[in-house]
Write a protein that holds these residues in place. Structure first.
Motif, PDB file in Angstrom:
ATOM      1  N   ASN A 164       8.598   4.014 -11.435  1.00  0.00           N
ATOM      2  CA  ASN A 164       9.358   4.434 -12.725  1.00  0.00           C
ATOM      3  C   ASN A 164       8.174   3.936 -14.005  1.00  0.00           C
ATOM      4  OD1 ASN A 164      12.325   5.182 -12.795  1.00  0.00           O
ATOM      5  ND2 ASN A 164      12.090   3.808 -10.858  1.00  0.00           N
ATOM      6  N   ILE A 165       7.735   2.808 -13.688  1.00  0.00           N
ATOM      7  CA  ILE A 165       6.625   2.654 -14.770  1.00  0.00           C
ATOM      8  C   ILE A 165       5.592   3.742 -14.770  1.00  0.00           C
ATOM      9  CG2 ILE A 165       4.906   1.128 -15.323  1.00  0.00           C
ATOM     10  CD1 ILE A 165       6.354  -1.153 -14.155  1.00  0.00           C
ATOM     11  N   ILE A 166       5.086   4.162 -13.606  1.00  0.00           N
ATOM     12  CA  ILE A 166       3.841   5.375 -13.709  1.00  0.00           C
ATOM     13  C   ILE A 166       4.723   6.507 -14.440  1.00  0.00           C
ATOM     14  CG2 ILE A 166       2.853   6.950 -12.268  1.00  0.00           C
ATOM     15  CD1 ILE A 166       2.625   4.612 -10.228  1.00  0.00           C
ATOM     16  N   MET A 167       5.819   6.842 -14.047  1.00  0.00           N
ATOM     17  CA  MET A 167       6.517   8.131 -14.678  1.00  0.00           C
ATOM     18  C   MET A 167       6.661   7.939 -16.344  1.00  0.00           C
ATOM     19  SD  MET A 167      10.152   9.968 -14.124  1.00  0.00           S
ATOM     20  CE  MET A 167      11.275   8.809 -14.893  1.00  0.00           C
ATOM     21  N   LYS A 168       7.298   6.761 -16.659  1.00  0.00           N
ATOM     22  CA  LYS A 168       7.585   6.558 -18.187  1.00  0.00           C
ATOM     23  C   LYS A 168       5.980   6.481 -18.978  1.00  0.00           C
ATOM     24  CE  LYS A 168      11.786   4.326 -17.287  1.00  0.00           C
ATOM     25  NZ  LYS A 168      12.581   3.084 -17.423  1.00  0.00           N
ATOM     26  N   ILE A 210       8.304  16.060 -14.680  1.00  0.00           N
ATOM     27  CA  ILE A 210       7.649  15.220 -14.104  1.00  0.00           C
ATOM     28  C   ILE A 210       8.488  14.563 -13.115  1.00  0.00           C
ATOM     29  CG2 ILE A 210       7.891  13.276 -15.457  1.00  0.00           C
ATOM     30  CD1 ILE A 210       4.985  12.585 -14.994  1.00  0.00           C
ATOM     31  N   GLU A 211       7.671  14.076 -11.870  1.00  0.00           N
ATOM     32  CA  GLU A 211       8.186  13.457 -10.774  1.00  0.00           C
ATOM     33  C   GLU A 211       7.294  12.551 -10.108  1.00  0.00           C
ATOM     34  OE1 GLU A 211      10.316  16.821  -8.540  1.00  0.00           O
ATOM     35  OE2 GLU A 211       8.621  16.673  -6.960  1.00  0.00           O
ATOM     36  N   VAL A 212       7.557  11.387  -9.731  1.00  0.00           N
ATOM     37  CA  VAL A 212       6.572  10.413  -9.100  1.00  0.00           C
ATOM     38  C   VAL A 212       7.264   9.988  -7.796  1.00  0.00           C
ATOM     39  CG1 VAL A 212       5.479   8.387  -9.234  1.00  0.00           C
ATOM     40  CG2 VAL A 212       5.877   9.847 -11.342  1.00  0.00           C
ATOM     41  N   THR A 213       6.434  10.092  -6.803  1.00  0.00           N
ATOM     42  CA  THR A 213       6.935   9.827  -5.334  1.00  0.00           C
ATOM     43  C   THR A 213       6.011   8.433  -4.744  1.00  0.00           C
ATOM     44  OG1 THR A 213       8.056  12.049  -5.004  1.00  0.00           O
ATOM     45  CG2 THR A 213       7.835  10.249  -3.172  1.00  0.00           C
ATOM     46  N   GLY A 214       6.581   7.497  -4.334  1.00  0.00           N
ATOM     47  CA  GLY A 214       5.776   6.561  -3.677  1.00  0.00           C
ATOM     48  C   GLY A 214       6.100   6.466  -2.321  1.00  0.00           C
ATOM     49  N   ILE A 215       5.122   6.744  -1.268  1.00  0.00           N
ATOM     50  CA  ILE A 215       5.345   6.598  -0.020  1.00  0.00           C
ATOM     51  C   ILE A 215       4.382   5.476   0.507  1.00  0.00           C
ATOM     52  CG2 ILE A 215       4.925   7.740   2.555  1.00  0.00           C
ATOM     53  CD1 ILE A 215       6.659   9.279   0.539  1.00  0.00           C
ATOM     54  N   PHE A 216       5.466   4.327   0.493  1.00  0.00           N
ATOM     55  CA  PHE A 216       4.950   2.722   0.828  1.00  0.00           C
ATOM     56  C   PHE A 216       4.814   2.617   2.040  1.00  0.00           C
ATOM     57  CE2 PHE A 216       5.933   2.531  -3.659  1.00  0.00           C
ATOM     58  CZ  PHE A 216       4.891   1.574  -4.169  1.00  0.00           C
ATOM     59  N   PHE A 237       0.978  -1.298  -0.167  1.00  0.00           N
ATOM     60  CA  PHE A 237       0.047   0.001   0.130  1.00  0.00           C
ATOM     61  C   PHE A 237       0.952   1.237  -0.060  1.00  0.00           C
ATOM     62  CE2 PHE A 237      -2.186  -3.449   2.235  1.00  0.00           C
ATOM     63  CZ  PHE A 237      -3.436  -3.564   1.639  1.00  0.00           C
ATOM     64  N   ALA A 238       0.470   2.471  -0.640  1.00  0.00           N
ATOM     65  CA  ALA A 238       1.216   3.584  -0.845  1.00  0.00           C
ATOM     66  C   ALA A 238       0.239   4.566  -1.102  1.00  0.00           C
ATOM     67  CB  ALA A 238       2.170   3.228  -1.785  1.00  0.00           C
ATOM     68  N   THR A 239       1.027   5.881  -0.755  1.00  0.00           N
ATOM     69  CA  THR A 239       0.193   7.026  -1.282  1.00  0.00           C
ATOM     70  C   THR A 239       1.205   7.519  -2.516  1.00  0.00           C
ATOM     71  OG1 THR A 239      -0.427   7.778   0.513  1.00  0.00           O
ATOM     72  CG2 THR A 239      -0.169   9.557  -0.944  1.00  0.00           C
ATOM     73  N   ILE A 240       0.772   7.808  -3.664  1.00  0.00           N
ATOM     74  CA  ILE A 240       1.661   8.169  -4.780  1.00  0.00           C
ATOM     75  C   ILE A 240       1.243   9.439  -5.045  1.00  0.00           C
ATOM     76  CG2 ILE A 240       1.919   7.733  -7.349  1.00  0.00           C
ATOM     77  CD1 ILE A 240       2.893   5.246  -5.734  1.00  0.00           C
ATOM     78  N   TYR A 241       2.553  10.372  -5.226  1.00  0.00           N
ATOM     79  CA  TYR A 241       2.428  11.707  -5.470  1.00  0.00           C
ATOM     80  C   TYR A 241       2.848  11.837  -6.943  1.00  0.00           C
ATOM     81  CZ  TYR A 241       1.627  12.654  -0.602  1.00  0.00           C
ATOM     82  OH  TYR A 241       1.385  12.652   0.792  1.00  0.00           O
ATOM     83  N   ILE A 242       2.212  12.470  -7.895  1.00  0.00           N
ATOM     84  CA  ILE A 242       2.507  12.905  -9.200  1.00  0.00           C
ATOM     85  C   ILE A 242       2.601  14.313  -9.126  1.00  0.00           C
ATOM     86  CG2 ILE A 242       1.944  12.508 -11.603  1.00  0.00           C
ATOM     87  CD1 ILE A 242       0.601   9.881 -10.784  1.00  0.00           C
ATOM     88  N   ASP A 243       4.018  14.732  -9.539  1.00  0.00           N
ATOM     89  CA  ASP A 243       3.951  16.364  -9.965  1.00  0.00           C
ATOM     90  C   ASP A 243       4.352  16.560 -11.311  1.00  0.00           C
ATOM     91  OD1 ASP A 243       3.580  17.696  -7.058  1.00  0.00           O
ATOM     92  OD2 ASP A 243       4.615  16.029  -6.674  1.00  0.00           O
ATOM     93  N   TYR A 244       3.640  17.452 -11.857  1.00  0.00           N
ATOM     94  CA  TYR A 244       4.505  17.686 -13.266  1.00  0.00           C
ATOM     95  C   TYR A 244       4.102  18.979 -13.861  1.00  0.00           C
ATOM     96  CZ  TYR A 244      -0.102  16.918 -15.952  1.00  0.00           C
ATOM     97  OH  TYR A 244      -1.472  17.177 -16.275  1.00  0.00           O
TER      98      TYR A 244
END
Length: 150
Positions: free
Chosen positions: A95-99, A110-116, A57-64
């Motif tokens: 990395n898959i999400i970002m790509k 773009i940047e993607v962070t996962g807080i698992f 489980f995670a919170t995913i942050y996507i900033d672009y």
């Protein structure tokens, strides 16, 4: 916005049972001459450990910073939910999400962070980013990567 660009809004929601990048949709940015941030926060992201099959489980942050195209939020939600039965390590997921989002939108940055959440007493917070080559956004990506968590 040209509604012909979007097919998910206003229709019955169908949830995919495994990784589904084909559900992502984009629409035309009305302000491509402005540099501005867009942030998505997905606090209910779930994927599976590729070895044990246990849920992560995670919170995913996507900033672009968009250019011509922007991701449509319902399609993004369905895409992120499609990881629910997908087995990949935390680092692979971000990395898959970002790509996939780069392929969809070709953003300036773009940047993607996962807080698992912790499993086995260890939490993992992978971060990845990308800035368009040969631009100030490539420099931004390098600065933010090397300053990450400092």
């Amino acid at each position: 916005m040209d509604e012909k660009e979007l097919s998910l809004l206003g229709n019955k929601t169908v949830y995919k049972s495994d990784y589904a990048p084909e559900v992502l949709e984009a629409f035309t940015n009305k302000h491509p001459d402005n540099d501005y941030w867009v942030r998505f926060n997905c606090p209910e992201f779930t994927s599976l450990c590729p070895i044990t099959g246990q849920p992560d489980f995670a919170t995913i942050y996507i900033d672009y910073i968009p250019d011509i195209k922007m991701v449509e939020s319902k399609s993004l939600k369905l895409y992120l939910f499609s990881f629910r039965n997908h087995g990949d390590f935390h680092e692979d997921c971000v990395n898959i999400i970002m790509k996939d989002l780069i392929k969809l939108m070709d953003p300036k940055y773009i940047e993607v962070t996962g807080i698992f959440t912790p499993r086995g007493g260890i939490s993992i917070h992978p971060y990845c980013n990308y800035g368009r080559k040969g631009t100030k956004f490539e420099e931004l990506a390098e600065k933010r990567l090397f300053a990450h968590n400092s």
